[in-house]
Design an enzyme around this catalytic site. Structure first.
Site: not given
Ligand SMILES: *Cc1c(COP(=O)(O)O)cnc(C)c1O
Length: 388
Positions: A72, A152, A238, A325
């Site tokens: 993400g 989130n 890759t 985080c």
């Molecule tokens: C977890 C999350 C991300 C980050 O994704 P990663 O694969 O951990 O880098 C970004 N945005 C939201 C809303 C998330 O919940």
């Protein structure tokens, strides 16, 4: 192992058995480089092609619009930075919200130091934006709207289709961080006028370190990684064959069972909400109905979220006080401040996030353990004493 209740599925999920089974051959015998010519490697290439088709069809996209990434964070960074570069002739103005994930928020803050201008739309106490604010914020030099599909921390679902319609009629690119939405609630790239969409496998029981960015055909996003020309020349390196195959398998499974999972999981969520909002000086954060099936989020006045997490941990319950985080910093969550909570109340946040792997017994256990923890912490709080 002693009892453990995992209620932190918005941070990450367990890998599904189906996804693991699908991945296994590509972690063992089928190690060929998908770019090589010989037949052995073509098995890997076919697996990636198949995964891309699966993901595309689930999102209502075409296979050539799906680009695999490391997750993400990478997808968000790519979409936002490259959109600004793509539309540099038009301007440097971006519209977003005050409740974005750090992968978006910190990217925007970085771009602000490089001359970009960002309008952060306000949200109401439920975490919703007002579409009129969005319309009013659009300027001649606006190049991108980036608004998450679902939050989130507080679980609020945002009106992606309506935002997409406004963006499309104004000729502004629209990116959505749909990391919490994909696999959990219906999302259609075509039906929602989305130009770019970020997703990551580990939020829907796929493996960590593998995600995707949907880029609508016709949007010529600049190259993220230069190299051997993988992912149609835009993201070289890759391919993570096993990860990509696992992502597709997990997404297929989640989509197939989306309705039944959502029904069962939201019923468990609502039991948590019903039980925990009975605690004095507590409240639900986020939207009461437009919320993700798995997220139950609260604030408890007069205590610290971190203390709740530590005592829950002693009882074998994994939970979070918001975004993983931000757990290292003393600042309360920017999301909770954006929905208008004062600092001292935002500090007492708790997020319990469920998946279809949770059971009614898990909910009983949380409902048994949590209220005495809140009571115990408050008994040690001078502020709570004064209040009484
Ligand atoms: C977890 C999350 C991300 C980050 O994704 P990663 O694969 O951990 O880098 C970004 N945005 C939201 C809303 C998330 O919940």
């Amino acid at each position: 192992m002693s009892k453990m209740v995992y209620a932190d599925n918005a941070a990450t999920t367990a890998l599904s058995k189906n996804a693991l089974d699908a991945m296994m051959p590509y972690l063992t015998e089928q190690y060929g480089n998908p770019s090589s010519i010989y037949k052995f490697s073509q098995n890997s290439k076919r697996a990636i092609d198949g995964a891309r088709e699966k993901v595309a069809s689930i999102l209502g996209a075409r296979p050539e619009e799906i680009f695999f990434t490391s997750g993400g964070t990478e997808s968000d960074n790519w979409a936002i930075k490259s959109a600004l570069e793509l539309r540099a002739d038009k301007g440097k103005h971006i519209i977003s919200t005050g409740i974005e994930h750090h992968a978006v928020l910190h990217t925007l803050q970085h771009l602000e130091t490089q001359g970009a201008e960002v309008t952060y739309l306000p949200v109401n106490e439920l975490g919703q934006i007002d579409l009129n604010d969005l319309r009013k914020a659009i300027r001649k030099d606006t190049v991108l709207i980036t608004v998450m599909a679902a939050n989130n921390e507080i679980g609020t679902i945002l009106p992606v289709a309506e935002i997409g319609a406004v963006a499309r009629e104004s000729g502004v690119l629209f990116h959505t961080d749909a990391v919490q939405a994909v696999g959990h609630i219906p999302i259609s790239t075509a039906g929602m006028s989305i130009d770019m969409l970020s997703l990551t496998a580990h939020k829907f029981k796929g493996p960590k370190g593998c995600g995707a960015l949907y880029i609508r055909g016709g949007v010529r996003l600049p190259t993220l990684l230069h190299g051997g020309g993988h992912e149609r020349g835009l993201r070289s390196g890759t391919e993570n064959t096993a990860g990509i195959v696992g992502l597709a398998a997990a997404l297929e499974e989640a989509s197939l069972h989306m309705n039944e999972n959502a029904k069962r999981v939201s019923a468990m969520r609502d039991r948590l909400i019903g039980g925990l909002t009975k605690i004095p000086a507590s409240r639900l954060t986020g939207h009461p109905t437009k919320r993700l099936p798995g997220i139950a989020s609260f604030v408890f006045e007069y205590i610290e979220g971190e203390s709740i997490i530590l005592l829950l941990d002693q009882a074998g319950i994994c939970a979070s006080s918001g975004s993983a985080c931000s757990s290292a910093s003393l600042e309360p969550s920017s999301v909770l401040l954006a929905i208008g909570l004062p600092h001292e109340i935002a500090h007492g946040s708790l997020r319990l996030s469920l998946s279809e792997d949770n059971s009614e017994e898990d909910i009983d256990y949380i409902l048994e353990k949590l209220p005495p923890i809140i009571e115990r912490l408050r008994s040690m709080s001078p502020l709570w004493d004064n209040k009484k």
